[in-house]
Write an enzyme that holds these catalytic residues in place. Structure first.
Site, PDB file in Angstrom:
ATOM      1  N   ASP A 151       0.856  -1.188   0.000  1.00 20.42           N
ATOM      2  CA  ASP A 151       0.000   0.000   0.000  1.00 20.42           C
ATOM      3  C   ASP A 151       0.890   1.234   0.000  1.00 20.42           C
ATOM      4  O   ASP A 151       1.366   1.674   1.036  1.00 20.42           O
ATOM      5  CB  ASP A 151      -0.924   0.004   1.219  1.00 20.42           C
ATOM      6  CG  ASP A 151      -1.967   1.124   1.147  1.00 20.42           C
ATOM      7  OD1 ASP A 151      -1.720   2.124   0.441  1.00 20.42           O
ATOM      8  OD2 ASP A 151      -3.017   0.990   1.794  1.00 20.42           O
TER       9      ASP A 151
ATOM     10  N   HIS B 170       0.404   7.899   4.052  1.00 22.24           N
ATOM     11  CA  HIS B 170       1.019   7.206   5.178  1.00 22.24           C
ATOM     12  C   HIS B 170       2.524   7.472   5.303  1.00 22.24           C
ATOM     13  O   HIS B 170       3.175   6.892   6.169  1.00 22.24           O
ATOM     14  CB  HIS B 170       0.764   5.710   5.051  1.00 22.24           C
ATOM     15  CG  HIS B 170      -0.682   5.382   4.835  1.00 22.24           C
ATOM     16  ND1 HIS B 170      -1.640   5.629   5.780  1.00 22.24           N
ATOM     17  CD2 HIS B 170      -1.337   4.870   3.756  1.00 22.24           C
ATOM     18  CE1 HIS B 170      -2.825   5.259   5.308  1.00 22.24           C
ATOM     19  NE2 HIS B 170      -2.664   4.808   4.086  1.00 22.24           N
TER      20      HIS B 170
ATOM     21  N   GLY C 175      -5.217   1.777   7.840  1.00 18.29           N
ATOM     22  CA  GLY C 175      -6.249   1.088   8.587  1.00 18.29           C
ATOM     23  C   GLY C 175      -6.003  -0.404   8.683  1.00 18.29           C
ATOM     24  O   GLY C 175      -6.208  -1.024   9.729  1.00 18.29           O
TER      25      GLY C 175
ATOM     26  N   ILE D 126      -0.826   9.298   8.647  1.00 19.93           N
ATOM     27  CA  ILE D 126      -1.570   8.384   9.501  1.00 19.93           C
ATOM     28  C   ILE D 126      -1.202   6.941   9.176  1.00 19.93           C
ATOM     29  O   ILE D 126      -0.650   6.642   8.113  1.00 19.93           O
ATOM     30  CB  ILE D 126      -3.091   8.585   9.353  1.00 19.93           C
ATOM     31  CG1 ILE D 126      -3.549   8.245   7.926  1.00 19.93           C
ATOM     32  CG2 ILE D 126      -3.473  10.012   9.722  1.00 19.93           C
ATOM     33  CD1 ILE D 126      -5.071   8.298   7.744  1.00 19.93           C
TER      34      ILE D 126
END
Length: 286
Positions: free
Chosen positions: A189, A194, A212, A209
């Site tokens: 990802d 991120h 998830g 961040i």
């Protein structure tokens, strides 16, 4: 162009080949924090970080062989979606048998459901993997698309899970490394949200961040270790709703309630007064 639900739901399934090796599993486990908080050679951690007697954390299936991107949800006919309006709403995995540390499989994906929430649409993309011995796993990925509701579809049932009003049977605080997102993204990802502070600010965050699905895997490892004796092969299903953001360097508080037939799980940020990270989470096991 508005969503054409009939066309999207009638689209034929897509198939693609997957392949993964031991090093992919090891990298994924490091990406969700394996080996970071005990001595690195602790036998309980080596089950995740050393190829001898390696087990596979079931959430690995979300990245195996290229991960959920192989499902192709955004290229289906009948869906004209602005990717800036897309959120990963929830995730469910079902294991038909333990995932081998190395293998090849065929992934078959289709749009299993499409819900009209009024101001948003919810897509449920189902991906089923099978190898020469039969079915391996099924993934249901829930994708929330802001501004794409109102097409006249079914609203869908609520999947909310309220934790019991008692002290959880298990609780653990899991410190998450400051570089965790940088490590996890190596499993496939590459979203700059991120890693890139400038990109994160454009998205409305003061810093990058955590993925998830990284929180999802981190919480699962904590549950396997606390409740299932460290035996990842006991997991049958694991579902969650992504309820809020989590920042690298924070501490993930994982709480687990034993409901006999299943476990109810929550994950929150310790530093931000238990701000929700994962909610409506349920795990079944043998």
């Amino acid at each position: 162009m508005p969503i054409d639900a009939a066309t999207a739901l009638a689209a034929p399934p897509r198939t693609t080949d997957l392949a993964w090796e031991h090093k992919d599993v090891l990298l994924y486990h490091l990406g969700v924090g394996a080996g970071a908080h005990r001595p690195a050679t602790d036998p309980d951690e080596l089950r995740y970080t050393y190829e001898k007697d390696l087990q596979v954390l079931p959430s690995f299936v979300t990245v195996a062989g290229g991960g959920l991107a192989k499902a192709g949800a955004f290229s289906l006919p009948g869906l004209d979606i602005n990717l800036a309006h897309v959120l990963h709403g929830g995730q469910r995995i079902e294991l038909h048998r333990p995932v081998p540390p190395a293998g090849k499989a065929v992934l078959t994906s289709n749009l299993a459901a499409l819900y009209d929430k009024g101001k948003a649409a919810v897509l449920v993309m189902r991906s089923e993997a099978a190898d020469a011995e039969g079915p391996l796993w099924t993934c249901d990925t829930e994708i929330f698309v802001r501004g794409e509701g109102g097409f006249g579809g079914e609203r869908g049932e609520s999947s909310r899970v309220t934790p019991p009003e008692r002290v959880p049977e298990w609780e653990r605080e899991v410190p998450v490394r400051h570089d965790q997102a940088l490590l996890y993204r190596l499993s496939g990802d590459w979203n700059p949200l991120h890693a890139d502070p400038d990109f994160a600010k454009l998205a409305g965050f003061d810093r990058p961040i955590l993925h998830g699905l990284c929180s999802y895997g981190t919480a699962l490892k904590a549950v396997v270790d606390m409740v299932l004796g460290g035996d990842a092969s006991r997991v049958l299903t694991y579902s969650t709703r992504f309820a809020g953001i989590f920042f690298p360097g924070e501490t993930l508080r994982v709480r687990v309630w034993d409901e006999r037939t299943h476990l109810v799980i929550t994950a929150t940020s310790v530093e931000r007064a238990d701000a929700p990270v994962l909610a409506d989470s349920v795990l079944t096991f043998v």
